[in-house]
Design a protein around this motif. Structure first.
Motif, PDB file in Angstrom:
ATOM      1  N   VAL A 168      21.438  -6.053  25.347  1.00 44.21           N
ATOM      2  CA  VAL A 168      21.363  -5.337  26.619  1.00 44.21           C
ATOM      3  C   VAL A 168      22.298  -6.037  27.606  1.00 44.21           C
ATOM      4  O   VAL A 168      22.148  -7.233  27.885  1.00 44.21           O
ATOM      5  N   HIS A 169      23.274  -5.281  28.109  1.00 47.01           N
ATOM      6  CA  HIS A 169      24.261  -5.831  29.036  1.00 47.01           C
ATOM      7  C   HIS A 169      24.390  -4.863  30.209  1.00 47.01           C
ATOM      8  O   HIS A 169      23.545  -3.979  30.403  1.00 47.01           O
ATOM      9  N   PHE A 178      11.177  -5.302  25.871  1.00 45.20           N
ATOM     10  CA  PHE A 178      12.090  -5.968  24.947  1.00 45.20           C
ATOM     11  C   PHE A 178      11.332  -6.365  23.690  1.00 45.20           C
ATOM     12  O   PHE A 178      10.444  -7.221  23.722  1.00 45.20           O
ATOM     13  N   GLY A 179      11.698  -5.737  22.552  1.00 47.57           N
ATOM     14  CA  GLY A 179      11.071  -6.051  21.285  1.00 47.57           C
ATOM     15  C   GLY A 179      11.858  -7.084  20.504  1.00 47.57           C
ATOM     16  O   GLY A 179      12.827  -7.671  21.007  1.00 47.57           O
ATOM     17  N   PRO A 180      11.471  -7.334  19.240  1.00 50.59           N
ATOM     18  CA  PRO A 180      12.131  -8.364  18.422  1.00 50.59           C
ATOM     19  C   PRO A 180      13.626  -8.115  18.282  1.00 50.59           C
ATOM     20  O   PRO A 180      14.086  -6.973  18.213  1.00 50.59           O
ATOM     21  N   GLY A 181      14.390  -9.203  18.232  1.00 53.83           N
ATOM     22  CA  GLY A 181      15.821  -9.106  18.000  1.00 53.83           C
ATOM     23  C   GLY A 181      16.633  -8.642  19.185  1.00 53.83           C
ATOM     24  O   GLY A 181      17.811  -8.327  19.048  1.00 53.83           O
ATOM     25  N   THR A 182      16.035  -8.618  20.374  1.00 54.56           N
ATOM     26  CA  THR A 182      16.752  -8.159  21.565  1.00 54.56           C
ATOM     27  C   THR A 182      17.374  -9.344  22.299  1.00 54.56           C
ATOM     28  O   THR A 182      16.731 -10.372  22.493  1.00 54.56           O
ATOM     29  N   LYS A 183      18.620  -9.183  22.717  1.00 56.54           N
ATOM     30  CA  LYS A 183      19.299 -10.166  23.547  1.00 56.54           C
ATOM     31  C   LYS A 183      19.681  -9.489  24.857  1.00 56.54           C
ATOM     32  O   LYS A 183      20.113  -8.334  24.865  1.00 56.54           O
ATOM     33  N   VAL A 184      19.506 -10.196  25.967  1.00 59.16           N
ATOM     34  CA  VAL A 184      19.817  -9.620  27.268  1.00 59.16           C
ATOM     35  C   VAL A 184      20.675 -10.609  28.047  1.00 59.16           C
ATOM     36  O   VAL A 184      20.454 -11.822  27.999  1.00 59.16           O
ATOM     37  N   THR A 185      21.657 -10.093  28.768  1.00 62.33           N
ATOM     38  CA  THR A 185      22.550 -10.949  29.544  1.00 62.33           C
ATOM     39  C   THR A 185      22.027 -11.157  30.954  1.00 62.33           C
ATOM     40  O   THR A 185      21.185 -10.387  31.449  1.00 62.33           O
ATOM     41  N   TYR A 186      22.555 -12.188  31.590  1.00 63.78           N
ATOM     42  CA  TYR A 186      22.201 -12.458  32.990  1.00 63.78           C
ATOM     43  C   TYR A 186      22.549 -11.269  33.870  1.00 63.78           C
ATOM     44  O   TYR A 186      21.784 -10.887  34.772  1.00 63.78           O
ATOM     45  N   ALA A 187      23.716 -10.670  33.622  1.00 65.88           N
ATOM     46  CA  ALA A 187      24.154  -9.542  34.436  1.00 65.88           C
ATOM     47  C   ALA A 187      23.180  -8.371  34.340  1.00 65.88           C
ATOM     48  O   ALA A 187      22.885  -7.698  35.336  1.00 65.88           O
ATOM     49  N   ALA A 188      22.658  -8.119  33.133  1.00 69.31           N
ATOM     50  CA  ALA A 188      21.700  -7.032  32.964  1.00 69.31           C
ATOM     51  C   ALA A 188      20.408  -7.325  33.715  1.00 69.31           C
ATOM     52  O   ALA A 188      19.830  -6.438  34.365  1.00 69.31           O
ATOM     53  N   MET A 189      19.926  -8.567  33.647  1.00 71.54           N
ATOM     54  CA  MET A 189      18.691  -8.921  34.347  1.00 71.54           C
ATOM     55  C   MET A 189      18.871  -8.813  35.859  1.00 71.54           C
ATOM     56  O   MET A 189      17.953  -8.395  36.575  1.00 71.54           O
ATOM     57  N   ALA A 190      20.045  -9.192  36.365  1.00 70.39           N
ATOM     58  CA  ALA A 190      20.309  -9.067  37.801  1.00 70.39           C
ATOM     59  C   ALA A 190      20.249  -7.606  38.222  1.00 70.39           C
ATOM     60  O   ALA A 190      19.707  -7.262  39.284  1.00 70.39           O
ATOM     61  N   LEU A 191      20.806  -6.717  37.406  1.00 69.52           N
ATOM     62  CA  LEU A 191      20.779  -5.297  37.720  1.00 69.52           C
ATOM     63  C   LEU A 191      19.355  -4.752  37.692  1.00 69.52           C
ATOM     64  O   LEU A 191      18.956  -3.985  38.580  1.00 69.52           O
ATOM     65  N   LEU A 192      18.579  -5.142  36.698  1.00 69.62           N
ATOM     66  CA  LEU A 192      17.191  -4.682  36.614  1.00 69.62           C
ATOM     67  C   LEU A 192      16.400  -5.141  37.832  1.00 69.62           C
ATOM     68  O   LEU A 192      15.559  -4.397  38.361  1.00 69.62           O
TER      69      LEU A 192
END
Length: 314
Positions: free
Chosen positions: A32-33, A60-74
Motif C-alpha cells: 500500500v503506497h 491490513f491482513g497478512p503479507g501487507t506492507k504499507v509506506t509512510y506516505a500512505a499512512m500520512a495520507l490515511l
C-alpha cells in the motif's frame, strides 16, 4: 508515484462524511503506497487506485506492507487502520478510529457507568440472542441462567447435526493442546471471533475494556460483542471442522469462520448492532466533533483564554 507525503494536508471540511464512505476495505499480500491523494494497492495482479477519503476503516491482513506516505495520507483523510489476521479473524493493533469525535466513547461510558442503563443494555444484548422473547424484566442472574440453557441446546443441536461426539465445554486456557478436538476447535473459533469484534469496536471508537456483561479485562466488551454471534458463526464452524476431520488434525476453523463472516456480512451487522445497543442514531454516528471544554453543568468552546473572565481567542 510520489515518494513523500504532500506538503499540504487535506481540508477536513471538504472530506466526505464517514457514513457516506466505504465502511471496511480489507487488503492482504499487497503493498500500500500513495500516488497524490489516492492510495495505491499493488499485488501480483497489478495496481489499484483507491481514493483515501472514501474509506472509513482499512484492514491490513497478512503479507501487507504499507509506506509512510500512505499512512500520512490515511491520517489526513480521517481513515482508520487496523492490523488483523486473515479476513479479519485476528486483531493485532489499530490506529485512530475513523470518527474524529468522542461520541462513541462517551455513549459507551455513559451506559456502562450507570447501573440501570448498563442493565438495560445487557437486556438488549440478551434479547438479540432470544429473538421473540421478552427479557425486559429479567435480572442478570436470570439472564445468565437462560443463556446457559440456550448454549447447552446449541452445543447439543450442533453435535446432532454433525455427528460429532459431545460431552461438555472444557478447556485449559494455559494448555490448548490438552483439550479434545471439538473443544480445541471451539477455542480456536472463539479467538477468531474475538479478533473480528475487537477490530470493529476499535474501528468505531468504542472502548474495549468497558464490558456490559463481562468485566475486569482490557477486552471485556470484546467478549460481550463476540458472544452475540457465537451460536451462528464460530460454534457451527467448529463442529463442521471436526466432523470433516475427526482426527482433529489441521482443523482449519479460521477458514470456515472467514467464509461465514463474508457470507453473513458479519462486520456490517456488528456496526448496526453496536449503534443500536449504544443508542447512537445513524445521523449522529460519524460526524466530526468540535473541541470543547467541560464545566460542571455545560461545555464551552475551546481555543479561548478564560483568564479573568475574558474570552479572548488564542
Amino acid at each position: 508515484m510520489a515518494e513523500t507525503p504532500s506538503g499540504a494536508p487535506l481540508d477536513r471540511l471538504l472530506l466526505p462524511r464517514l457514513e457516506d464512505r466505504l465502511s471496511f476495505l480489507y487488503v492482504e499480500r499487497a503493498v500500500v503506497h500513495r500516488d497524490g491523494n489516492a492510495l495505491t494497492i499493488q499485488d501480483l495482479r497489478g495496481i489499484a487506485h483507491v481514493p483515501a477519503t472514501q474509506l472509513a476503516v482499512l484492514l491490513f491482513g497478512p503479507g501487507t506492507k504499507v509506506t509512510y506516505a500512505a499512512m500520512a495520507l490515511l491520517g489526513d483523510a480521517g481513515a482508520s487502520v487496523v492490523w488483523v489476521g486473515e479476513k479479519g479473524v485476528r486483531y493485532y493493533a489499530h490506529g485512530r478510529p475513523p470518527a474524529k469525535t468522542s461520541r462513541f466513547a462517551e455513549a459507551h461510558a455513559k451506559i456502562w457507568s450507570n447501573q440501570r442503563s448498563r442493565l438495560a443494555c445487557a437486556r438488549k444484548m440478551y434479547a438479540l440472542r432470544f429473538p421473540g422473547e421478552d427479557v425486559s424484566s429479567l435480572s442478570m442472574s436470570q439472564l445468565r441462567g437462560r443463556e446457559g440453557a440456550r448454549m447447552k441446546r446449541v452445543y447439543s443441536q450442533q453435535a446432532q447435526r454433525t455427528g460429532v461426539v459431545w460431552s461438555r465445554r472444557s478447556y485449559d486456557p494455559n494448555d490448548f493442546e490438552s483439550g479434545d478436538p471439538i473443544n480445541r476447535a471451539l477455542t480456536e473459533g472463539s479467538a477468531a471471533l474475538y479478533g473480528i469484534a475487537h477490530a470493529v469496536i476499535v474501528g468505531l471508537g468504542f472502548i474495549p475494556s468497558l464490558g456490559i456483561i463481562h468485566s475486569g479485562t482490557d477486552r471485556a466488551f470484546v467478549y460481550d460483542v463476540a458472544d452475540l454471534y457465537k451460536a451462528e458463526i464460530s460454534i457451527p464452524a467448529a463442529f463442521d471442522a471436526v466432523a470433516a476431520l475427526p482426527s482433529g488434525d489441521d482443523l482449519n476453523v479460521r477458514k470456515r469462520i472467514r467464509d461465514r463472516v463474508v457470507s453473513t456480512k458479519l462486520m456490517q451487522r456488528m456496526v448496526r448492532d453496536l449503534q443500536n445497543l449504544m443508542e447512537i442514531p445513524d445521523e449522529d454516528a460519524y460526524t466530526d466533533g468540535d473541541l470543547l471544554l467541560w464545566s460542571e453543568l455545560e461545555v464551552f468552546a475551546a481555543g479561548m483564554n478564560w483568564a479573568d473572565g475574558d474570552s479572548v481567542a488564542q
